[in-house]
Design a protein around this motif. Structure first.
Motif, PDB file in Angstrom:
ATOM      1  N   PRO A   1       3.517  24.970   7.581  1.00  0.00           N
ATOM      2  CA  PRO A   1       2.144  25.453   7.724  1.00  0.00           C
ATOM      3  C   PRO A   1       1.800  25.629   9.199  1.00  0.00           C
ATOM      4  CG  PRO A   1       2.156  23.109   7.184  1.00  0.00           C
ATOM      5  CD  PRO A   1       3.592  23.534   7.263  1.00  0.00           C
ATOM      6  N   GLY A   2       0.930  26.585   9.482  1.00  0.00           N
ATOM      7  CA  GLY A   2       0.578  26.822  10.891  1.00  0.00           C
ATOM      8  C   GLY A   2      -0.775  27.465  11.037  1.00  0.00           C
ATOM      9  N   ILE A   3      -1.296  27.414  12.243  1.00  0.00           N
ATOM     10  CA  ILE A   3      -2.595  28.009  12.554  1.00  0.00           C
ATOM     11  C   ILE A   3      -2.464  28.798  13.852  1.00  0.00           C
ATOM     12  CG2 ILE A   3      -3.498  25.956  13.776  1.00  0.00           C
ATOM     13  CD1 ILE A   3      -6.215  26.670  12.296  1.00  0.00           C
ATOM     14  N   GLN A   4      -3.230  29.886  13.930  1.00  0.00           N
ATOM     15  CA  GLN A   4      -3.102  30.798  15.068  1.00  0.00           C
ATOM     16  C   GLN A   4      -4.486  31.275  15.487  1.00  0.00           C
ATOM     17  OE1 GLN A   4      -1.508  34.796  14.054  1.00  0.00           O
ATOM     18  NE2 GLN A   4       0.250  34.103  15.234  1.00  0.00           N
ATOM     19  N   TYR A   5      -4.726  31.294  16.785  1.00  0.00           N
ATOM     20  CA  TYR A   5      -6.000  31.801  17.282  1.00  0.00           C
ATOM     21  C   TYR A   5      -5.724  32.955  18.236  1.00  0.00           C
ATOM     22  CZ  TYR A   5     -10.427  32.184  19.720  1.00  0.00           C
ATOM     23  OH  TYR A   5     -11.581  32.691  20.267  1.00  0.00           O
ATOM     24  N   ILE A   6      -6.301  34.111  17.939  1.00  0.00           N
ATOM     25  CA  ILE A   6      -6.145  35.278  18.813  1.00  0.00           C
ATOM     26  C   ILE A   6      -7.424  35.396  19.632  1.00  0.00           C
ATOM     27  CG2 ILE A   6      -5.652  37.744  18.951  1.00  0.00           C
ATOM     28  CD1 ILE A   6      -4.321  37.574  16.232  1.00  0.00           C
ATOM     29  N   ALA A   7      -7.279  35.166  20.928  1.00  0.00           N
ATOM     30  CA  ALA A   7      -8.450  35.087  21.804  1.00  0.00           C
ATOM     31  C   ALA A   7      -8.610  36.369  22.608  1.00  0.00           C
ATOM     32  CB  ALA A   7      -8.312  33.890  22.735  1.00  0.00           C
ATOM     33  N   GLY A   8      -8.831  37.471  21.926  1.00  0.00           N
ATOM     34  CA  GLY A   8      -9.033  38.737  22.635  1.00  0.00           C
ATOM     35  C   GLY A   8      -7.798  39.621  22.608  1.00  0.00           C
ATOM     36  N   ARG A   9      -7.850  40.675  23.456  1.00  0.00           N
ATOM     37  CA  ARG A   9      -6.799  41.701  23.433  1.00  0.00           C
ATOM     38  C   ARG A   9      -5.415  41.164  23.761  1.00  0.00           C
ATOM     39  NH1 ARG A   9     -11.236  44.533  25.366  1.00  0.00           N
ATOM     40  NH2 ARG A   9     -11.407  46.706  24.706  1.00  0.00           N
ATOM     41  N   LYS A  10      -5.314  40.198  24.676  1.00  0.00           N
ATOM     42  CA  LYS A  10      -4.013  39.896  25.279  1.00  0.00           C
ATOM     43  C   LYS A  10      -3.522  38.471  25.102  1.00  0.00           C
ATOM     44  CE  LYS A  10      -4.364  43.244  29.019  1.00  0.00           C
ATOM     45  NZ  LYS A  10      -4.212  43.406  30.468  1.00  0.00           N
ATOM     46  N   LEU A  11      -4.236  37.653  24.374  1.00  0.00           N
ATOM     47  CA  LEU A  11      -3.878  36.239  24.342  1.00  0.00           C
ATOM     48  C   LEU A  11      -3.933  35.655  22.946  1.00  0.00           C
ATOM     49  CD1 LEU A  11      -3.175  33.896  26.276  1.00  0.00           C
ATOM     50  CD2 LEU A  11      -5.621  33.455  26.501  1.00  0.00           C
ATOM     51  N   LEU A  12      -2.898  34.898  22.619  1.00  0.00           N
ATOM     52  CA  LEU A  12      -2.792  34.287  21.289  1.00  0.00           C
ATOM     53  C   LEU A  12      -2.263  32.862  21.457  1.00  0.00           C
ATOM     54  CD1 LEU A  12      -1.003  36.066  18.312  1.00  0.00           C
ATOM     55  CD2 LEU A  12      -0.369  33.767  18.954  1.00  0.00           C
ATOM     56  N   PHE A  13      -2.863  31.924  20.738  1.00  0.00           N
ATOM     57  CA  PHE A  13      -2.378  30.541  20.713  1.00  0.00           C
ATOM     58  C   PHE A  13      -1.966  30.212  19.284  1.00  0.00           C
ATOM     59  CE2 PHE A  13      -5.629  30.737  24.049  1.00  0.00           C
ATOM     60  CZ  PHE A  13      -4.897  30.296  25.137  1.00  0.00           C
ATOM     61  N   GLU A  14      -0.928  29.409  19.147  1.00  0.00           N
ATOM     62  CA  GLU A  14      -0.493  29.080  17.790  1.00  0.00           C
ATOM     63  C   GLU A  14       0.162  27.706  17.739  1.00  0.00           C
ATOM     64  OE1 GLU A  14       2.055  32.337  16.895  1.00  0.00           O
ATOM     65  OE2 GLU A  14       3.449  31.855  18.498  1.00  0.00           O
ATOM     66  N   SER A  15       0.086  27.123  16.572  1.00  0.00           N
ATOM     67  CA  SER A  15       0.735  25.836  16.361  1.00  0.00           C
ATOM     68  C   SER A  15       1.146  25.716  14.891  1.00  0.00           C
ATOM     69  CB  SER A  15      -0.237  24.702  16.731  1.00  0.00           C
ATOM     70  OG  SER A  15       0.430  23.475  16.588  1.00  0.00           O
ATOM     71  N   GLY A  16       2.288  25.105  14.692  1.00  0.00           N
ATOM     72  CA  GLY A  16       2.764  24.917  13.318  1.00  0.00           C
ATOM     73  C   GLY A  16       3.678  23.705  13.253  1.00  0.00           C
ATOM     74  N   ILE A  17       3.836  23.200  12.064  1.00  0.00           N
ATOM     75  CA  ILE A  17       4.726  22.048  11.909  1.00  0.00           C
ATOM     76  C   ILE A  17       5.734  22.351  10.804  1.00  0.00           C
ATOM     77  CG2 ILE A  17       3.132  20.817  10.333  1.00  0.00           C
ATOM     78  CD1 ILE A  17       4.144  18.209  11.821  1.00  0.00           C
ATOM     79  N   GLN A  18       6.983  22.023  11.065  1.00  0.00           N
ATOM     80  CA  GLN A  18       8.037  22.223  10.069  1.00  0.00           C
ATOM     81  C   GLN A  18       8.391  20.872   9.459  1.00  0.00           C
ATOM     82  OE1 GLN A  18      10.955  24.656  12.483  1.00  0.00           O
ATOM     83  NE2 GLN A  18      10.635  26.035  10.755  1.00  0.00           N
ATOM     84  N   ILE A  19       8.200  20.815   8.158  1.00  0.00           N
ATOM     85  CA  ILE A  19       8.477  19.564   7.439  1.00  0.00           C
ATOM     86  C   ILE A  19       9.699  19.796   6.543  1.00  0.00           C
ATOM     87  CG2 ILE A  19       7.522  17.905   5.787  1.00  0.00           C
ATOM     88  CD1 ILE A  19       4.737  19.200   6.880  1.00  0.00           C
ATOM     89  N   PRO A  20      10.728  18.971   6.679  1.00  0.00           N
ATOM     90  CA  PRO A  20      11.948  19.228   5.897  1.00  0.00           C
ATOM     91  C   PRO A  20      11.768  18.951   4.404  1.00  0.00           C
ATOM     92  CG  PRO A  20      12.183  17.237   7.201  1.00  0.00           C
ATOM     93  CD  PRO A  20      10.868  17.813   7.568  1.00  0.00           C
ATOM     94  N   LEU A  21      12.194  19.903   3.594  1.00  0.00           N
ATOM     95  CA  LEU A  21      12.244  19.708   2.145  1.00  0.00           C
ATOM     96  C   LEU A  21      13.678  19.419   1.719  1.00  0.00           C
ATOM     97  CD1 LEU A  21       9.958  22.634   0.900  1.00  0.00           C
ATOM     98  CD2 LEU A  21       9.301  20.279   1.394  1.00  0.00           C
ATOM     99  N   ALA A  22      14.622  19.947   2.493  1.00  0.00           N
ATOM    100  CA  ALA A  22      16.043  19.669   2.238  1.00  0.00           C
ATOM    101  C   ALA A  22      16.748  19.595   3.581  1.00  0.00           C
ATOM    102  CB  ALA A  22      16.655  20.767   1.390  1.00  0.00           C
ATOM    103  N   ASP A  23      17.581  18.598   3.762  1.00  0.00           N
ATOM    104  CA  ASP A  23      18.247  18.379   5.042  1.00  0.00           C
ATOM    105  C   ASP A  23      19.681  17.929   4.773  1.00  0.00           C
ATOM    106  OD1 ASP A  23      18.993  17.746   7.623  1.00  0.00           O
ATOM    107  OD2 ASP A  23      17.113  16.723   8.114  1.00  0.00           O
ATOM    108  N   THR A  24      20.641  18.679   5.310  1.00  0.00           N
ATOM    109  CA  THR A  24      22.052  18.350   5.038  1.00  0.00           C
ATOM    110  C   THR A  24      22.622  17.339   6.041  1.00  0.00           C
ATOM    111  OG1 THR A  24      22.715  20.244   6.371  1.00  0.00           O
ATOM    112  CG2 THR A  24      22.579  20.588   3.993  1.00  0.00           C
ATOM    113  N   ALA A  25      21.833  16.976   7.048  1.00  0.00           N
ATOM    114  CA  ALA A  25      22.328  16.033   8.061  1.00  0.00           C
ATOM    115  C   ALA A  25      22.503  14.647   7.437  1.00  0.00           C
ATOM    116  CB  ALA A  25      21.343  15.963   9.215  1.00  0.00           C
ATOM    117  N   PRO A  26      23.395  13.835   8.005  1.00  0.00           N
ATOM    118  CA  PRO A  26      23.512  12.457   7.533  1.00  0.00           C
ATOM    119  C   PRO A  26      22.156  11.751   7.635  1.00  0.00           C
ATOM    120  CG  PRO A  26      25.254  12.987   9.101  1.00  0.00           C
ATOM    121  CD  PRO A  26      24.322  14.148   9.090  1.00  0.00           C
TER     122      PRO A  26
END
Lengths: 103, 261
Positions: free
Chosen positions: B218-243
């Motif tokens: 899930p993530g959120i994004q803010y577009i602050a005018g013509r030239k600038l965008l801020f964004e943040s998101g988090i990746q949560i594992p549902l499946a992970d093959t690592a030990p």
């Protein structure tokens, strides 16, 4: 086959000539339909391209309507094909152009 | 993890689907087929805070795209990585450099909507140090061929990406798959003042009997005018093959995109 290729080239050539032939002058205020205008952040390129046209003094992009209102400086004019080409260069698809009353 | 899948995931989906839809920017973790705006005329940078069972890492990534034409783009991706493993010395420096090119295959525009697809070829160069542990790079040249598609309207956006990654140096090949849905929260206008929500699934199937890695993002994004965008998101594992002791807890991304060209 050779004849077919020649005909194809002639056909393509005439299409190009036709596409470049619309030099209808645009003056005052005109509204241009722009298809593909679904992402407001992408519209910057469109605004920037249209600004490059000599005589354009105002650009009002309406995302909801999918259109651009172009204001051309009094006493100046541009041509339809120049405007359409700039919209295509920006990655959008131009539609109809409508002359607005200057009020 | 079970609690997340049974409670949080359906709740998130429900909240997103019930929101009034209105326009959006590019997804945060999935690629976009729209090579306009900041996708072709700006720079993107983001920090990834990576929490693993046995290490913490931070990666600052710089992406510089350049549109040769409105249909053809080249990009360079430069990562700077810092890894701090538990009970071992940390390591930091530049990671593997990536260069990719995108070419638009099709475009079907309508009023307030567009359907676009492109082909993307990515080459990864093993510029990150892979001899000193913890490694900053893969130590292998990698080539990825992907298809990126998207249907974007003024009310929502759906994006999909599928790619095959061929890795050298006896590393297993993998299939990359991403899907994203974007929902704008504010009425759209230009110049933009947008607040967008994204829900993405980012997967990676590793061949050679290794298995599937999958993140819900899930993530959120803010577009602050013509030239600038801020964004943040988090990746949560549902499946992970690592030990078990090396598995990922989460990856938090905070970034910005700036139009400069």
């Amino acid at each position: 086959m050779k004849k077919l290729l020649i005909l194809l080239f002639i056909g393509l050539g005439s299409m190009t000539i036709n596409a470049q032939a619309d030099t209808t002058p645009l003056k005052g205020k005109v509204t241009i339909e722009v298809d593909g205008l679904a992402c407001p952040f992408c519209a910057y390129g469109l605004e920037k391209n249209l600004k490059q046209i000599d005589g354009v003094e105002s650009i009002d992009i309406n995302i909801d309507e999918g259109s651009v209102l172009l204001g051309i400086t009094k006493g100046k004019q541009t041509s339809k094909n120049v405007v359409l080409e700039k919209i295509k260069e920006a990655g959008f698809t131009p539609g109809d152009i409508k002359k607005e009353n200057d009020g | 993890m079970v609690k997340f899948k049974t409670i949080l995931l359906p709740t998130l989906l429900l909240v997103l689907l019930s929101l009034e839809m209105a326009a959006q920017g590019p997804p945060i973790f999935t690629d976009t087929p729209i090579m306009l705006g900041v996708q072709g005329r700006g720079v993107r940078t983001f920090g990834n805070i990576i929490s693993k069972e046995n290490a913490n890492a931070y990666a600052q990534i710089l992406v510089v795209p350049y549109n040769i034409t409105s249909k053809w783009q080249v990009d360079a991706v430069v990562p700077y990585i810092s890894i701090s493993p538990e009970g071992a010395s940390s390591n930091s420096g530049f990671g593997d450099l990536k260069v990719f090119t995108k070419y638009q295959l099709y475009k079907k525009d309508g009023k307030g909507k567009t359907l676009r697809g492109l082909i993307k070829l990515t080459e990864t160069f093993p510029t990150g140090n892979s001899t000193k542990m913890p490694a900053l790079g893969s130590g292998a040249y990698q080539t990825t061929l992907s298809l990126v598609n998207g249907y974007v309207t003024t009310k929502y956006g759906i994006y999909g990406e599928v790619g095959y990654n061929s890795a050298g140096n006896n590393l297993p090949d993998n299939l990359i798959y991403n899907i994203a849905v974007g929902y704008p929260l504010l009425p759209q206008k230009y110049p933009p003042n947008q607040l967008n929500l994204f829900l993405e699934l980012n997967g990676n199937y590793v061949f050679d009997n290794i298995g599937n890695n999958l993140f819900l993002s899930p993530g959120i994004q803010y577009i602050a005018g013509r030239k600038l965008l801020f964004e943040s998101g988090i990746q949560i594992p549902l499946a992970d093959t690592a030990p078990i002791n090396q598995q990922t807890n989460y990856i938090l991304r905070i970034g910005t995109r700036i139009l400069i060209f």
